[in-house]
Scaffold this motif. Sequence first.
Motif, mmCIF file in Angstrom:
data_model
loop_
_atom_site.group_PDB
_atom_site.id
_atom_site.type_symbol
_atom_site.label_atom_id
_atom_site.label_comp_id
_atom_site.label_asym_id
_atom_site.label_seq_id
_atom_site.Cartn_x
_atom_site.Cartn_y
_atom_site.Cartn_z
ATOM 1 N N ARG A 1 0.939 -1.746 -1.010
ATOM 2 C CA ARG A 1 -0.515 -1.791 -1.071
ATOM 3 C C ARG A 1 -1.040 -0.496 -1.681
ATOM 4 O O ARG A 1 -0.519 0.597 -1.418
ATOM 5 N N THR A 2 -2.063 -0.621 -2.514
ATOM 6 C CA THR A 2 -2.680 0.546 -3.132
ATOM 7 C C THR A 2 -4.131 0.651 -2.676
ATOM 8 O O THR A 2 -4.708 -0.313 -2.155
ATOM 9 N N GLU A 3 -4.707 1.815 -2.892
ATOM 10 C CA GLU A 3 -6.131 1.993 -2.594
ATOM 11 C C GLU A 3 -6.791 2.677 -3.774
ATOM 12 O O GLU A 3 -6.194 3.527 -4.454
ATOM 13 N N LEU A 4 -8.033 2.281 -4.026
ATOM 14 C CA LEU A 4 -8.776 2.814 -5.158
ATOM 15 C C LEU A 4 -9.224 4.242 -4.883
ATOM 16 O O LEU A 4 -9.531 4.621 -3.744
ATOM 17 N N GLN B 1 -1.979 -4.440 -5.116
ATOM 18 C CA GLN B 1 -0.576 -4.446 -4.729
ATOM 19 C C GLN B 1 0.271 -4.172 -5.971
ATOM 20 O O GLN B 1 0.117 -4.857 -6.984
ATOM 21 N N VAL B 2 1.152 -3.198 -5.873
ATOM 22 C CA VAL B 2 2.002 -2.828 -7.003
ATOM 23 C C VAL B 2 3.445 -3.185 -6.666
ATOM 24 O O VAL B 2 3.909 -2.914 -5.555
ATOM 25 N N ARG C 1 -3.724 4.761 -5.729
ATOM 26 C CA ARG C 1 -2.559 5.461 -5.205
ATOM 27 C C ARG C 1 -1.915 4.594 -4.141
ATOM 28 O O ARG C 1 -2.577 3.753 -3.516
ATOM 29 N N GLY C 2 -0.617 4.776 -3.965
ATOM 30 C CA GLY C 2 0.091 4.000 -2.961
ATOM 31 C C GLY C 2 -0.284 4.418 -1.547
ATOM 32 O O GLY C 2 -0.595 5.584 -1.293
ATOM 33 N N PRO D 1 -8.145 -11.663 0.729
ATOM 34 C CA PRO D 1 -9.157 -10.624 0.953
ATOM 35 C C PRO D 1 -8.587 -9.205 0.956
ATOM 36 O O PRO D 1 -9.301 -8.258 0.609
ATOM 37 N N GLU D 2 -7.311 -9.044 1.330
ATOM 38 C CA GLU D 2 -6.725 -7.717 1.334
ATOM 39 C C GLU D 2 -6.732 -7.155 -0.092
ATOM 40 O O GLU D 2 -6.224 -7.772 -1.016
ATOM 41 N N GLY D 3 -7.296 -5.999 -0.253
ATOM 42 C CA GLY D 3 -7.349 -5.375 -1.568
ATOM 43 C C GLY D 3 -8.574 -5.725 -2.382
ATOM 44 O O GLY D 3 -8.745 -5.214 -3.493
#
Length: 450
Positions: free
Chosen positions: A286-289, A268-269, A296-297, A221-223
Motif C-alpha cells: 500500500r502507498t500513500e500520497l 498499491q504498488v 511512498r510505501g 475504497p482502500e487507496g
Amino acid sequence: MRDIRVAVIGAGPAGIYAADILTREHPGASVDIIERLPAPYGLVRYGVAPDHPRIKEIVKALRRVLGREEIRFLGNVDYGTDLKLADLNRFYDAVIFATGAATDRPLEIPGIDLPGSHGAADFVSWYAGHPDVPRDWPLEAESVAVIGAGNVALDVARMLAKPADEQLGTEVADNVYQGLKANRAKDVHVFARRGPAQIKFTPMELRELSHSPNVDVLVHPEGFEIDEAGQQAINRTKSTRLVVDTLLKYLEAEPTGADHRIHIHLCQVPVRVLGTDRVEGLRTERTELQGDGTVRGTGEYVDTPVQAVYRAVGYLSTHLPDVPFDHAAGVVPHDAGRVLDLDGSQLTGSYVTGWIKRGPVGLIGHTKSDAAETVASLLADLDGLSAAELPDPDAIVAYLRDRDVDVVTWDGWERLDAHEVALGEAQGRERIKVVPREDMLVHASGRQLV
C-alpha cells in the motif's frame, strides 16, 4: 526546392503523418512507406482491442493518405533484414524512421518471470491478430492481476473479463475468438500505484469497462485518496475530473451479481509475484500520497491470489540496425527529429518521428505535431542532403525482388483488405482479420490458398 525521394520506415500513424505532411509541404517530394508487415496502420491495426469501433475512423483518415499518388506503400519488407541503412541511402535522399514501440517495458520485481506472467504488449498482439505471434494464448486463470494505470491495462482487463460472444460484432480473428471462448477468468484485478487523480486512464476507456452487462466494475475504497496535487489536477483538467467522477460512480454502485468482475485497486504498488513453479499470487505494498502527486510505501502488504499476471507498465522501442539508440530512454537520440550519432553529430539524411523519437507517450494528435517538427527539420536541411544514387522508383522494387522479398504493394493490401471484408460479410460482420502471414501474402497477391 529540388525533387526528393524519401523513405519512411514504419506504416503506423507516425510514418503516415510524416509522409502526408512532407508531400503537402514540398510538392517535389515522393515517399515510399516501408513496412515489415504485409498490412499498414501499425498499432492502430495491431495494438488496439477489436471492440474499439472508433478506431475505424482513424483508419479511414490514414487510408486516404496512403492512397495518394505521391505516397507508395511497400509492405512485408523488414528493415535490417531485407534492407540496411546503406541500401536506403542509395535509393533515397533521406530516411525517416517511424517504427514506434511495440515491446513490453520490463518490470523488475521478484517472480516476474514465472510461468503465468505475461507482458501486456504480447497479449495485445495476440488478440489483435498479429501475424508474428503464437496463435494460442493460455487463458486458464480464474483470477488475474493487471499491473498498470493506463489505457492498455484497461484494454487487457476488459478483454479478459468480457465473454467472447460479445466480440462477435467486431473484426476479431477466428483463432482469437476461440481462445477467448475458453477463457476462464472471472475476476480481473487492476493495480495502480497512485490515486484516482493521477492514473492515466482516459475517460472514454474507463467508461467502456461497464458497457458489458456481464461485467461488474468494482473500485475498492482502500487507496481512494485525493491529495492537494490531485485536487489541483481535477480543477485544472476536464479529463482528470471525468476520470475521478467515473471512478466515484463505480465506487458507489451496487454490484449487479454479474459473472465477471473487474476490480480496480488504487495506491498499491507490486513488489513480488508469488509462486514456486508458476504464478500463485501478487504481493503489493500500500502507498500513500505525498501531496505533490508522488507516493511512498507504507510497509503494509497485501497478497492477492491470482493465477496469471499481466504487466502493462509501458511500451518500449527496439534498437534498429545502423541507427544510434539510447537504451536507457528507449529512443533514438535526436535534435528536432534529426538523428544524432554517438558523438552528438547529426547522422546526415536520417530522421526520426513518433514513439521511437519521443517515447511511448501521447495520443494521435501529438503524433501529428511530432511529425511536423521532423519534416520541418528535413526540409531545412534539404540543400545539404546528398541526392539518391538510384532515384528511379522502380529501382528499389527491383532490388527487393532480386533478394526474393515478396513485396506487398498498395494494390496488394487492397486485395487483402477486400478479402477480410468479404470474410466478415459472410458472417454478418464488417471484417475478419487474416492472421497467418503466409495467408496474408497469398491474398495480397491475388492467388488462391491451396
